[in-house]
Structure formats: structure tokens, C-alpha cells
Design a protein around this motif. Sequence first.
Motif, PDB file in Angstrom:
ATOM      1  N   GLY A  54       0.809  -1.209   0.000  1.00  0.00           N
ATOM      2  CA  GLY A  54       0.000   0.000   0.000  1.00  0.00           C
ATOM      3  C   GLY A  54       0.843   1.260   0.000  1.00  0.00           C
ATOM      4  N   ALA A  55       1.967   1.229   0.722  1.00  0.00           N
ATOM      5  CA  ALA A  55       2.860   2.389   0.746  1.00  0.00           C
ATOM      6  C   ALA A  55       3.415   2.674  -0.643  1.00  0.00           C
ATOM      7  CB  ALA A  55       3.997   2.142   1.731  1.00  0.00           C
ATOM      8  N   ALA A  59       2.978   6.014  -2.833  1.00  0.00           N
ATOM      9  CA  ALA A  59       4.180   6.703  -3.309  1.00  0.00           C
ATOM     10  C   ALA A  59       4.154   6.905  -4.823  1.00  0.00           C
ATOM     11  CB  ALA A  59       5.423   5.909  -2.909  1.00  0.00           C
ATOM     12  N   GLU A  60       3.497   5.993  -5.525  1.00  0.00           N
ATOM     13  CA  GLU A  60       3.424   6.084  -6.986  1.00  0.00           C
ATOM     14  C   GLU A  60       2.227   6.897  -7.460  1.00  0.00           C
ATOM     15  OE1 GLU A  60       3.380   2.017  -8.167  1.00  0.00           O
ATOM     16  OE2 GLU A  60       5.547   1.726  -7.866  1.00  0.00           O
ATOM     17  N   GLY A  61       1.590   7.603  -6.540  1.00  0.00           N
ATOM     18  CA  GLY A  61       0.475   8.468  -6.897  1.00  0.00           C
ATOM     19  C   GLY A  61      -0.857   7.760  -6.989  1.00  0.00           C
ATOM     20  N   GLY A 102      -5.817   8.539   0.525  1.00  0.00           N
ATOM     21  CA  GLY A 102      -5.208   7.337   1.070  1.00  0.00           C
ATOM     22  C   GLY A 102      -5.550   6.080   0.315  1.00  0.00           C
ATOM     23  N   GLU A 103      -5.266   4.962   0.954  1.00  0.00           N
ATOM     24  CA  GLU A 103      -5.511   3.640   0.392  1.00  0.00           C
ATOM     25  C   GLU A 103      -6.543   2.955   1.278  1.00  0.00           C
ATOM     26  OE1 GLU A 103      -5.475  -0.160  -1.095  1.00  0.00           O
ATOM     27  OE2 GLU A 103      -4.868   0.221   0.982  1.00  0.00           O
TER      28      GLU A 103
END
Length: 213
Positions: A54-55, A59-61, A102-103
Motif C-alpha cells: 500500500g505504501a 508513493a506512486e500516486g 489514502g488507500e
Amino acid sequence: LRTPLAALKARIELGLREQQPQRWRQTLEEAQEHTDRLIHLANQLLSLARIESGAQTIAEGGAQRLDLSELAREVGLAMAALAHQRGISLALEAEGPVWVEGESTLLSELISNLLDNALAHTPRGGNVVLRVLADAVLEVEDDGPGIPPAERKNVFTRFYRVQHQRHGAGIGLAIVGEVSRVHRASIELDQGALGGLRVRVRFPAGESAPRPQ
């Protein structure tokens, strides 16, 4: 995982040596309890692994605009049966849509681990409140024993357990800390109005309405 698995195996082996049916039943009940703890531990370890994925997505938008109130409602409903089983009142206090970036899977993990921690340490007949505030703040408050101020800085370390806690592997709040870090959210622990622990997670606030399609 090796330690609880070894304990479970040893308990079953002892039970097999017993001759009395009542002792067999006791062994099965204890094995069931150990198995439930193992399942919970395995799920938490898998959650830690999912955080890395998920991070990377964030980080990849790949972050999404999510309604924190709706996520809290979904997780709260999913855990209502557990609260009822333990004789604990679980309440949701959420204002209108509260948007964060967020995710969704990770944020659901954060909420569920906060609730699971509160339910685990709140006595039967107690209260747990899940609260979402308009300024992108999520709170979980209970009337359990709380966490001593001297230990609050340590509880987000993996496998750390507060001295008076008998159960758990010390992973739940570590998951909360990792998910918060990924979402650039801050965490505060203090004593709430109910007399127990209040965990406050403050997210970078999103816009008050969803983006136009």
C-alpha cells in the motif's frame, strides 16, 4: 508464529494422553482458543506485509480520495457482532463526509486494529466510541484501563505489550503506527472523557467535497 504453534502442538499431545472424556473436551476448548489467537496473529502479520504494498501504491500516486466517515461506518458495522459478543457497547459518532487521501484497505486496517485493541481491553459492560471529526481526525475512545503515560511512546513498536496486558502479540498498534506513517498522519494517545484510552489520528485534511467527475 513458531512459539504459539509449538504451544498448541504440545497442548494437543498432552490431551491425547488423557483418558477422561471431560479432559479431552477441555483440551479441545483450549486448542480452539489457541487457534483463534494464531489466526489473529497471522492476520496481523499479513496486514504488516500489505502495508508495504500500500505504501508503494501511495508513493506512486495511487492514493484515492476517501470518505473517512464511510470507512469508519463500514468497519464499525463489521465489528459490531464482536462487541456484542463481549458485552461492550460500540458507538459511532461521525459527521458528514470527511475526505482524506489514502488507500482504502490500509485505512480499514487502521480502524479495525484500533477497535480490536479497544474491545480487547475494555471490560464487559464497558463502552467504545469510534469518532470521525470534520477536521480529518479519527478517534477511538474506551473506558478500559488505558495505557500509562510512560509506556505510550513504546506501544507502536512491534511486539511491545503494556505490562498489565495478558493477551495479544503487540502488533495491533504497530499496524496503526505504520499505516499512519504511510498516510502522513499524526497519532496522539491520552486519557479520554470516558476515563480510558483515547487514540487520535489526525490526517492531512482533504477538501470538504468530492472532486467533480
